[in-house]
Design a protein around this motif. Structure first.
Motif: not given
Ligand SMILES: Cc1ncc(COP(=O)(O)O)c(C=O)c1O
Length: 385
Positions: A111-116, A148-149, A170-171, A191-204
């Motif tokens: 339900g979000k739009t910004k993608i890194i 939103k990219f 998502a990233v 490693n850090e990327l995965q942690k950031l995505c998991t902790d912030n509920h952002i899709l990888l």
């Protein structure tokens, strides 16, 4: 006069026949092919098992539409999802379409739009994938892009952190940036990327269109780093040259791609799916993948030993059989010299020589390719310095 839009700066080589690691042109000149059709023909040209599977399917049916249940699609999806350690597959026709669908899925599921995405990334030529791509030259004249990219430097965790805001869906990342200069990601960064995505509920979302299907010695390159993506995209090597792409996702994403939500007339075409099953049945075997690593180590070691001291070589990098030689001189001249000497290779940006030999290449073919590269770079460095 050509009736084709001049979108490609084509080489002066017209293929007559291509088998295994070699291509012969209309003048009878033979080339060793270190392009694999830009990372597509991972089993070399005309692999027998793939040809046989396609011929068999050709005699059954080659298009009926996705209104029908097709056992072969189920088989292909199971093999692909299992190899990626995931649960659901949507078949498309190309890499860009797979990424386009992945972007749609990520937006709908969150339900979000910004993608890194990342500077120098490449994700395709459709509007969403061009917008996702972190290279201005790809977008020239086509604006405005999809909103939103945002693009952050590759391998820079601190800048990424500043963009991980609440509105991020998502990233999206390549494990090795292929088109953008053969840039290899750092293990610590992933490693850090995965942690950031998991902790912030952002899709990888991992774009494995160039790096997947055994190219780096694993089914997918993210598996070298223990990443747990929500979505993986695949294409290129998936069908050994028959057009097929795929969105591969986690079980929970199925509910966001229900009937009528996404589709493609040709996606999952029976001929491409037959080619894909035959391809995956070979590439995903443990012994095959081990062999890719052995060959990759041989190629990398020999390149390092023979070219590191060359005045026109800045760096040699890569993973598996995806290798880049960063030069101090424009790569196009070198590519043309290589072709004159019977070797086909690719650019990655302006100064990187990209090598994507078939995964089935023999040791003697590797040695042959190496000797052409060594000779051409040696000769060129005499005139360049
Ligand atoms: C990483 C990556 N993503 C996406 C694409 C686009 O794939 P296609 O050309 O099949 O649309 C490519 C093609 O080079 C690619 O390398």
């Amino acid at each position: 006069m050509s009736y084709l839009f001049p979108t490609y700066a084509r080489w002066d080589v017209e293929p007559e026949k291509a088998i295994g690691s070699y291509m012969t042109d209309k003048n009878g000149k033979e080339y060793l092919d270190f392009t694999s059709g830009i990372g597509v023909c991972n089993l070399g040209h005309q692999p027998a098992k793939v040809k046989e599977a396609v011929k068999k399917q050709l005699d059954s049916f080659w298009h009926v539409s996705n209104l029908f249940t097709m056992e072969q699609q189920e088989i292909a999806a199971k093999i692909l999802a299992s190899a990626a350690e995931m649960d659901a597959v949507f078949f498309s026709n190309s890499g860009a379409e797979a990424n386009e669908g992945a972007i749609k899925l990520a937006r709908k599921a969150t339900g979000k739009t910004k993608i890194i995405t990342f500077e120098n990334s490449f994700h395709g030529r459709t509007f969403a994938t061009m917008s996702a791509t972190g290279q201005d030259k790809i977008k020239q004249g086509f604006g405005p892009m999809l909103e939103k990219f945002v693009y952050v430097p590759f391998n820079d965790i601190e800048v990424l952190k500043t963009e991980m805001t609440e509105d991020v869906a998502a990233v999206m990342i390549e494990i090795i940036q292929g088109e953008g200069g053969l840039n290899v990601g750092d293990a610590s960064f992933f490693n850090e990327l995965q942690k950031l995505c998991t902790d912030n509920h952002i899709l990888l979302i991992v774009d494995e269109i160039q790096t997947g299907i055994g190219r780096t010695g694993k089914p997918f390159a993210f598996q070298h780093y223990g990443l747990k993506p929500d979505i993986v995209t695949s294409a290129k090597g998936l069908g050994s040259g028959f057009p097929i792409g795929a969105i591969i996702g986690k079980e929970y994403l199925k509910e966001y791609f229900g009937p009528g939500s996404h589709g493609s007339t040709f996606g999952g075409n029976p001929l491409s799916v037959a080619a894909s099953i035959a391809t995956m049945n070979i590439v995903f075997q443990e012994a095959f993948l081990k062999d890719v690593i052995v060959k990759a180590n041989l190629l990398m070691t020999e390149l390092q030993n023979s070219l590191t001291s060359s005045p026109i070589v800045k760096e040699i990098r890569g993973l598996g059989l995806m290798i880049g030689i960063e030069l101090t001189v424009p790569v196009q001249t070198i590519l043309s010299e290589l072709r004159s000497n019977g070797l086909l290779a690719l650019p990655a940006g302006d100064k990187v020589l990209r090598l994507l030999p078939p995964l089935t290449i023999s040791d003697s073919e590797l040695e042959h390719g190496l000797s052409i590269i060594q000779t051409v770079l040696k000769e060129y460095s005499k005139t360049a310095v």
